[in-house]
Design an enzyme around this catalytic site. Structure first.
Site, PDB file in Angstrom:
ATOM      1  N   HIS A 238       1.021   7.143   6.139  1.00  0.00           N
ATOM      2  CA  HIS A 238       0.335   8.112   5.281  1.00  0.00           C
ATOM      3  C   HIS A 238      -0.735   7.395   4.460  1.00  0.00           C
ATOM      4  CE1 HIS A 238       2.572   6.633   1.770  1.00  0.00           C
ATOM      5  NE2 HIS A 238       3.700   6.805   2.449  1.00  0.00           N
ATOM      6  N   CYS A 254       7.514   2.941   4.236  1.00  0.00           N
ATOM      7  CA  CYS A 254       6.392   3.567   4.934  1.00  0.00           C
ATOM      8  C   CYS A 254       5.181   2.635   4.927  1.00  0.00           C
ATOM      9  CB  CYS A 254       6.032   4.895   4.271  1.00  0.00           C
ATOM     10  SG  CYS A 254       7.265   6.198   4.526  1.00  0.00           S
TER      11      CYS A 254
END
Length: 278
Positions: A238, A254
């Site tokens: 992301h 992440c």
């Protein structure tokens, strides 16, 4: 002792015999060489293995192979640090996953994942069977689909994403050639980004955009966090608004991307392999 010379006729006969013997030896050598050069016949291909019968009761008891599942009996990825085959697969309808060709049923594979169509990378094929990476726990879980009935769609995918945790860099490849590379932020030492090969599972637009306009969940999970922000600890790619984080190890697992990288990766096919190396 006196030995008389052989007559001319005898000499001619002996010479003819010698030439005939030489011809026979030469012919035998030629035929033998020819036999050695002849390739051996290939063994016939084994017929496809039929899937075991699954009753309605057994089918109803099988878990769904999604990011929320944990398949304890799934076979692990045999080559977690290798590139995939360049093929991705989509089930046309709900399919049964098996531990091995002809082996026991493992789970059912739905046609969608997180409201996106299910596309999985192919890592191995056998007659009538295809092995795919799964989006479940444990990381690197695999399953076999019986594909002899043409109930799946398979297509070539030239892309691969590589994340180097030591360099904290993401590289996009097309046909094995780099087409883009960006510094990224990766998991902190206490919440590391898991290594091995996984894949783009879905593309999600958050209802309220805070840190990223797009989330790209992967088929991998944190090895430390069993849950995160109400989810099952799914690792994702992301964006991030603060560029000072890139090149650092500070996320919950992440991979945080610059805007250009996120925009580029948003156009990749679902099922694109993502190879994370230490």
């Amino acid at each position: 002792m006196y030995v008389s010379r052989p007559s001319r006729r005898t000499a001619l006969v002996l010479a003819a015999v010698a030439l005939a013997a030489l011809a026979v030896v030469t012919l035998i050598a030629y035929l033998t060489a020819g036999q050695k050069a002849t390739p051996t016949a290939k063994p016939p291909l084994e017929p496809p293995v039929a899937p075991v019968h699954v009753t309605k009761k057994q089918l109803a008891a099988l878990p769904r192979a999604t990011t929320y599942a944990k398949l304890r009996h799934a076979e692990k990825d045999p080559a977690p640090h290798a590139s995939a085959t360049g093929q991705i697969l989509h089930p046309k309808h709900t399919k049964i996953l098996y531990t091995t060709p002809g082996g026991p049923p493992l789970a059912v594979l739905p046609t969608t994942q997180l409201d996106n169509p299910t596309w999985l990378p192919v890592i191995e094929t056998r007659p009538g069977w295809t092995r795919v990476l799964l989006p479940t726990r444990p990381n690197g879980a695999t399953g076999w689909l019986h594909t002899a009935d043409n109930s799946t769609e398979q297509t070539a995918n030239p892309y691969e994403v590589r994340v180097d945790l030591s360099d904290r860099r993401l590289t996009l490849l097309k046909h094995s050639a780099p087409t883009g590379s960006w510094p990224v932020a990766v998991g902190a030492p206490d919440t590391p980004t898991p290594t091995g090969r996984t894949f783009l599972l879905a593309s999600l637009t958050p209802p309220e955009i805070t840190y990223s306009p797009l989330i790209l969940p992967l088929g991998a999970h944190s090895e430390v966090l069993q849950t995160y922000d109400g989810g099952p600890g799914t690792i994702g790619l992301h964006g991030w608004p603060d560029s000072s984080v890139f090149g650092k190890a500070l996320s919950h697992g992440c991979v945080r991307l610059p805007r250009q990288a996120l925009t580029t990766l948003s156009h990749l096919p679902l099922g694109t392999p993502v190879l994370v190396s230490a």
